[in-house]
Enzyme design. Structure first.
Site, PDB file in Angstrom:
ATOM      1  N   PHE A 111       0.817  -1.224   0.000  1.00 36.75           N
ATOM      2  CA  PHE A 111       0.000   0.000   0.000  1.00 36.75           C
ATOM      3  C   PHE A 111       0.842   1.262   0.000  1.00 36.75           C
ATOM      4  CE2 PHE A 111      -0.050   2.428   3.956  1.00 36.75           C
ATOM      5  CZ  PHE A 111       0.724   1.637   4.784  1.00 36.75           C
ATOM      6  N   LYS A 112       2.119   1.155   0.378  1.00 40.33           N
ATOM      7  CA  LYS A 112       2.985   2.336   0.403  1.00 40.33           C
ATOM      8  C   LYS A 112       3.039   3.014  -0.971  1.00 40.33           C
ATOM      9  CE  LYS A 112       4.912   1.649   4.691  1.00 40.33           C
ATOM     10  NZ  LYS A 112       4.433   0.367   5.112  1.00 40.33           N
ATOM     11  N   ASP A 113       2.789   2.237  -2.036  1.00 43.41           N
ATOM     12  CA  ASP A 113       2.826   2.824  -3.382  1.00 43.41           C
ATOM     13  C   ASP A 113       1.794   3.939  -3.557  1.00 43.41           C
ATOM     14  OD1 ASP A 113       4.894   1.242  -4.504  1.00 43.41           O
ATOM     15  OD2 ASP A 113       3.491  -0.396  -4.868  1.00 43.41           O
ATOM     16  N   MET A 116       3.562   6.920  -2.073  1.00 42.33           N
ATOM     17  CA  MET A 116       4.884   7.220  -2.590  1.00 42.33           C
ATOM     18  C   MET A 116       4.843   7.615  -4.061  1.00 42.33           C
ATOM     19  SD  MET A 116       7.459   7.363  -0.712  1.00 42.33           S
ATOM     20  CE  MET A 116       7.653   6.132   0.545  1.00 42.33           C
TER      21      MET A 116
END
Ligand SMILES: *Cc1c(COP(=O)(O)O)cnc(C)c1O
Length: 463
Positions: A111-113, A116
């Site tokens: 989920f960091k995408d 980011m």
């Protein structure tokens, strides 16, 4: 739209300035001076729109006049075009009133995408306009690092250094960080745990000579722009289950408290969220804090959900700031106490926190058992982080309010733990199938501030 520090002693900044600054100069975190709200009609109008359109409407009130509508729409479009699912954040049903929000269809499968990729486009746009360059240093427990590298690799105006705990990330996480061969990407394996990585990063921000000399910028979840990007999928998922006419609840696998804090912001904006449930693994400092009111460090025990192996949840400071009615001095005092190992939250602030958040934990055995049983009953393959949250969500289901559990990583990112639990090895999607064969570049570094700063300065000079 202005941003203020949780410690009350740093200049007020615009959205773009807060984004480029990361950590405030008083050691605090930036939060909006006033949280904008959306009316029930505004929220209802999001139904049926694309993820990108929802993102535009939800985030726009937070950016002030930093970007025109056209510029901001372009930034959002470029951020999410590399995702491999047209819905970006699709929902999957797990049970009568339980849904999984799949947040792992971005380039690095976590989920960091979501945050980011957006921040990469925002930085690129803003730095080009300013004709500036920056050095990004990030600390990662595994997934932030690869997401940052994917978002910033090859960009002209940015050098990106990622500190990860040596030997404590999964093979796939490490490969994702060490195999990109762009000259502006530097993966540093620090001799220590994630809290050490995060502590050295904070030290660099507090060393103003170094900070100003290399034009240090942060993309950790302390960066407000990241929290903001994560607010969007709370809206998109809730609206597809009937919000604002129907309330929903969320369970969030929690480490640094960034993701669940985004849910809190969504609720403050007017999204009818019933419960926000913090799910922790055996490193359960947040769950203990919610139960006892005392936040006490206990050392990190490595788990099969490594991205949640944290004792210092940076973004919890943002929640404390609201719990203490925006009293920056009170927050500073708590954080000073915490540097010595623990702090105690006042009764009033604790009541407020318990109104906003529920909590639960899953042991290693419970996490594995959840992967096994959910596979048997639904056919869904869960990553260990998601399994922690599903275990806690199952304890909090209700017949009235749908529960949405955030699925934060693709199971193939953690193949060993998943294979052990369900007897079959999850496979990487085709575009990453050859990851384990790609050549690695990494540098092992000591847990020492001065040496780290020298390495970073030398590498920038050599470019
Ligand atoms: C980072 C991460 C988390 C924890 O999110 P926070 O915002 O730090 O609370 C959970 N699951 C996965 C897979 C992650 O990468």
């Amino acid at each position: 739209m202005k941003y203020i520090s949780t410690r009350g002693n740093a200049p007020e900044l615009s959205f773009a300035e807060a984004m480029l600054t990361g950590l405030a100069r008083d050691g605090g975190l930036y939060v909006p001076k006033k949280i904008p709200t959306m009316s029930q009609d505004d929220i209802a109008a999001l139904a049926g729109q694309s993820y990108e359109d929802i993102a535009f409407h939800v985030m726009k009130p937070f950016i002030g006049d930093c970007f025109t509508d056209e510029e901001f729409k372009g930034i959002i479009a470029r951020a999410y075009e590399g995702f491999r699912h047209t819905a970006r954040a699709p929902l999957v049903q797990m049970g009568p009133n339980h849904y999984l929000l799949e947040l792992f269809h971005g380039p690095t499968l976590a989920f960091k995408d979501f945050a980011m990729q957006l921040i990469g486009q925002l930085f690129q746009f803003e730095l080009e306009r300013r004709k500036e360059r920056v050095t990004i240093v990030g600390a990662t427990s595994g997934d932030t690092g690869s997401a940052a590298i994917e978002a910033f690799r090859g960009l002209e105006n940015v050098d990106v250094f990622i500190l990860f705990p040596h030997g404590r990330v999964s093979d796939i996480q490490r490969k994702q960080m060490t195999t990109p061969d762009d000259a502006n990407v530097h993966a540093l394996a620090l001799e220590g745990d994630f809290d050490d990585c995060q502590a050295r990063l904070k030290d660099m921000f507090n060393d103003f000579d170094f900070r100003d000399g290399v034009k240090l910028a942060g993309v950790n979840s302390i960066n407000w722009a990241r929290v903001l990007a994560q607010v969007v999928y709370y809206f998109s998922s809730a609206v597809s289950l009937g919000a604002p006419h129907r309330k929903v609840s969320f369970t969030v696998p929690t480490g640094n408290f960034g993701d669940i804090f985004a849910g809190f912001i969504a609720k403050q904006m007017g999204l009818p969220i019933d419960r926000l449930v913090i799910a922790t693994n055996q490193n359960d400092i947040l769950h203990r804090t919610m139960e006892t009111g005392a936040c006490t460090k206990a050392g990190v025990t490595p788990s099969i959900s490594p991205s949640m192996d944290i004792q210092v949840s940076s973004n919890f400071e943002r929640a404390l700031f609201f719990a203490y009615e925006k009293d920056g001095d009170a927050v500073s005092k708590l954080m000073e106490d915490f540097a010595d190992g623990s702090f105690t939250i006042s009764q009033g602030a604790m009541e407020w926190l318990r109104e906003q958040f529920d909590s639960g934990r899953a042991s290693e055995e419970e996490t594995k058992a959840t992967i096994t049983s959910e596979y048997a009953t639904t056919g869904e393959v869960l990553c260990p982080h998601t399994a922690v949250a599903v275990k806690v969500a199952n304890e909090n289901l209700s017949t009235e309010t749908p529960m949405i559990t955030l699925a934060t990583a693709h199971p193939a990112k953690f193949p060993d733990a998943v294979e052990e639990a369900m007897g079959a090895r999850p496979v990487l999607p085709p575009h990453m199938a050859d990851l384990m064969e790609r050549e690695e570049r990494q540098c092992k570094v000591p847990n020492q501030l001065a040496l780290l700063e020298t390495i970073i300065k030398d590498r920038i000079a050599a470019r």
